[in-house]
Design an enzyme around this catalytic site. Structure first.
Site, PDB file in Angstrom:
ATOM      1  CB  CYS A  70      -0.922   0.016   1.221  1.00  0.00           C
ATOM      2  SG  CYS A  70      -1.968   1.496   1.299  1.00  0.00           S
ATOM      3  CB  CYS A  76      -3.228   4.884   6.107  1.00  0.00           C
ATOM      4  SG  CYS A  76      -4.810   4.114   6.434  1.00  0.00           S
ATOM      5  CB  CYS A 159      -8.014   1.593   0.944  1.00  0.00           C
ATOM      6  SG  CYS A 159      -8.188   0.421   2.303  1.00  0.00           S
ATOM      7  CD  GLN A 285     -17.818 -10.620  12.725  1.00  0.00           C
ATOM      8  OE1 GLN A 285     -16.893  -9.907  12.366  1.00  0.00           O
ATOM      9  NE2 GLN A 285     -17.856 -11.169  13.930  1.00  0.00           N
ATOM     10  CE1 TYR A 314     -23.133  -8.324  26.241  1.00  0.00           C
ATOM     11  CE2 TYR A 314     -22.948 -10.704  26.496  1.00  0.00           C
ATOM     12  CZ  TYR A 314     -22.947  -9.440  27.042  1.00  0.00           C
ATOM     13  OH  TYR A 314     -22.752  -9.283  28.398  1.00  0.00           O
ATOM     14  CD  GLU A 335     -26.892  -6.026  20.199  1.00  0.00           C
ATOM     15  OE1 GLU A 335     -26.495  -4.873  20.454  1.00  0.00           O
ATOM     16  OE2 GLU A 335     -26.156  -7.034  20.218  1.00  0.00           O
ATOM     17  CG  ASP A 380     -20.344 -12.496  18.842  1.00  0.00           C
ATOM     18  OD1 ASP A 380     -19.176 -12.130  19.090  1.00  0.00           O
ATOM     19  OD2 ASP A 380     -20.863 -12.387  17.721  1.00  0.00           O
ATOM     20  CB  CYS A 407     -13.771  -9.246  18.535  1.00  0.00           C
ATOM     21  SG  CYS A 407     -14.593  -8.133  19.701  1.00  0.00           S
TER      22      CYS A 407
END
Length: 452
Positions: A70, A76, A159, A285, A314, A335, A380, A407
């Site tokens: 890149c 960036c 990008c 996602q 979640y 949620e 999650d 995550c």
């Protein structure tokens, strides 16, 4: 050691998220972007919980370092690891996660390896670009914030995390608004018109939605801009252009009002045979093909659940819940974000799933009032993990199995320790890379209740 001090370090290993680890006077120092085998001159930047440093100069390079493809890498803030080939990125992420588990005393489980992202570049289905300038008072830019200058934005018209349809839209948008001389929003003065450009493109269906985010400070006729976007030639199909009015002081993309300028305000994406309507502010996602790998792991961990009740906590827009619903008696999703729950229920109806119910509210409050007893709970949560209070309610439900999708492996292991202390054991771990060229990674953990 003191803040601002310059020191020479040998980087000996990596630590999540993406730090190199060196030792100075027997004290551990975390070096952002440091690679095992490098010798670096670094400056101490933090000395609170951990000692952190930034690289001033690499004194001895490693032979596995590559040139980032890149043009704005390093300027960036979107990617941090393009100077490492993908195989080494995967190896380091695996080492970092397994070290967190080992340091937390979580052992004796079946490790099922790390799943690579199906696409290493052009994998994102959503990108949020910011209007700004790189030099104060300079020409208009459209891209991402740079880590080397406060409040500066570097244009990311090339990008590589997104495909050429994204790049075409960003280029067209930047050139058009440059020609009009319209001011970008200044986060300090709270003045200006142009704020963000959010582009979504469904990987499977090719549908594209463009969301131009502005303030209400200037009345501007966007009809010429709409025609420019419509006349571009895309690999996918432009199905909607919207204008979100955002007058909040926050730099986040928020909505005071949404106007549909062309087409519709959603795209449809496919995931493991199901279809999902994705609205402008729905969580989905960002790596569609990676999400299929991730959710396949969840489905495999759940095995046969035809006579079982599953809680999907979640749940976001209910993607996991709907995918596992095909193999469950009933799915109840919870949620916090009401719009996400509305989308989840709409999508369940869209997919003909009658055994799914999605409820809006804070997990720790909602689960107090659910009468059904779950056989399996899927967690999650966002990056901070499950709060200790909410986790107590999960434990009180005493499900036979818990599947935890995370995550953030740091908060994951903290939650797992609490679950272990309350009668659960880790049976299996699978790592799934959804974010090539960044330090981030997803983990899926299967836990079962220890029979007394």
């Amino acid at each position: 050691m003191k803040k601002g001090q310059e020191i020479v370090l040998d980087i000996v290993e990596t630590e999540f998220p993406g730090f190199g680890v060196g030792f100075y006077e027997d004290k551990k120092v975390l070096v952002k972007g440091g690679l095992p085998g490098e010798k670096v001159l670094a400056k101490i930047t933090k000395k609170k919980t951990n000692v952190e440093a930034k690289i001033i100069e690499v004194l001895e390079e490693v032979d596995y370092k590559i040139e980032a493809p890149c043009a704005v890498f390093g300027i960036c803030g979107g990617c941090t690891h393009q100077f490492i080939d993908y195989k080494n990125q995967i190896k380091f992420k695996e080492q970092q996660v397994l070290k967190l588990f080992k340091d937390a005393g979580i052992e004796g489980f079946e490790y099922k390896g790390i799943q690579e992202s199906p696409n290493v570049f052009e994998y994102r289905n959503k990108m949020e670009f910011t209007f700004g300038d790189f030099e104060k008072g300079g020409e208009l830019t459209l891209g991402l914030h740079t880590p080397i200058k406060r409040n500066a934005v570097v244009s990311t018209t090339t990008c590589l995390l997104v495909d050429k349809d994204f790049r075409k839209i960003v280029n067209s948008t930047l050139e058009y608004f440059k020609s009009k001389g319209l001011p970008h929003y200044n986060i300090l003065s709270h003045q200006g018109y142009l704020r963000h450009l959010v582009v979504r493109k469904a990987i499977k269906t090719g549908e594209i939605l463009v969301n131009l985010v502005t303030t209400s400070q200037i009345e501007f006729d966007l009809s010429e801009y709409i025609e420019i976007l419509k006349n571009n030639v895309y690999d996918g199909e432009l199905v909607g252009i919207i204008n979100t009015i955002n007058d909040s002081l926050s730099d986040a993309v928020k909505s005071d009002k949404v106007e549909v300028l062309f087409g519709r305000d959603y795209i449809v994406e496919e995931l493991l045979g199901l279809k999902f309507k994705i609205s402008p502010f729905s969580f989905f996602q960002t790596n569609t093909l990676g999400a299929e790998k991730l959710y396949s792991v969840v489905r495999d961990f759940m095995s046969d659940a035809k006579d079982k009740i599953v809680f999907d906590l979640y749940c976001g827009t209910g993607t996991i819940g709907q995918i596992v619903a095909q193999n469950a008696k009933k799915v109840i999703g919870v949620e916090l974000i009401e719009e996400a729950v509305k989308s989840a229920n709409e999508n369940a109806k869209y997919n003909g799933l009658e055994n799914c119910t999605f409820i809006a509210g804070d997990v720790k409050e909602v689960i107090k009032n659910i009468n059904e007893k779950p056989d399996i709970i899927i967690l999650d949560p966002p990056r901070p993990g499950v709060s200790p209070e909410a986790l107590k309610y999960v434990i009180n439900f005493a499900p036979k199995e818990i599947i935890y999708v995370s995550c953030n492996p740091k908060t994951l292991v903290e939650n797992l320790k609490q679950l272990k202390e309350n009668g659960y054991e880790v049976k299996a771990l699978k790592i799934v890379d959804m974010f090539p060229h960044t330090p981030h990674v997803e983990c899926v953990v299967l836990m079962s209740k220890v029979e007394k």
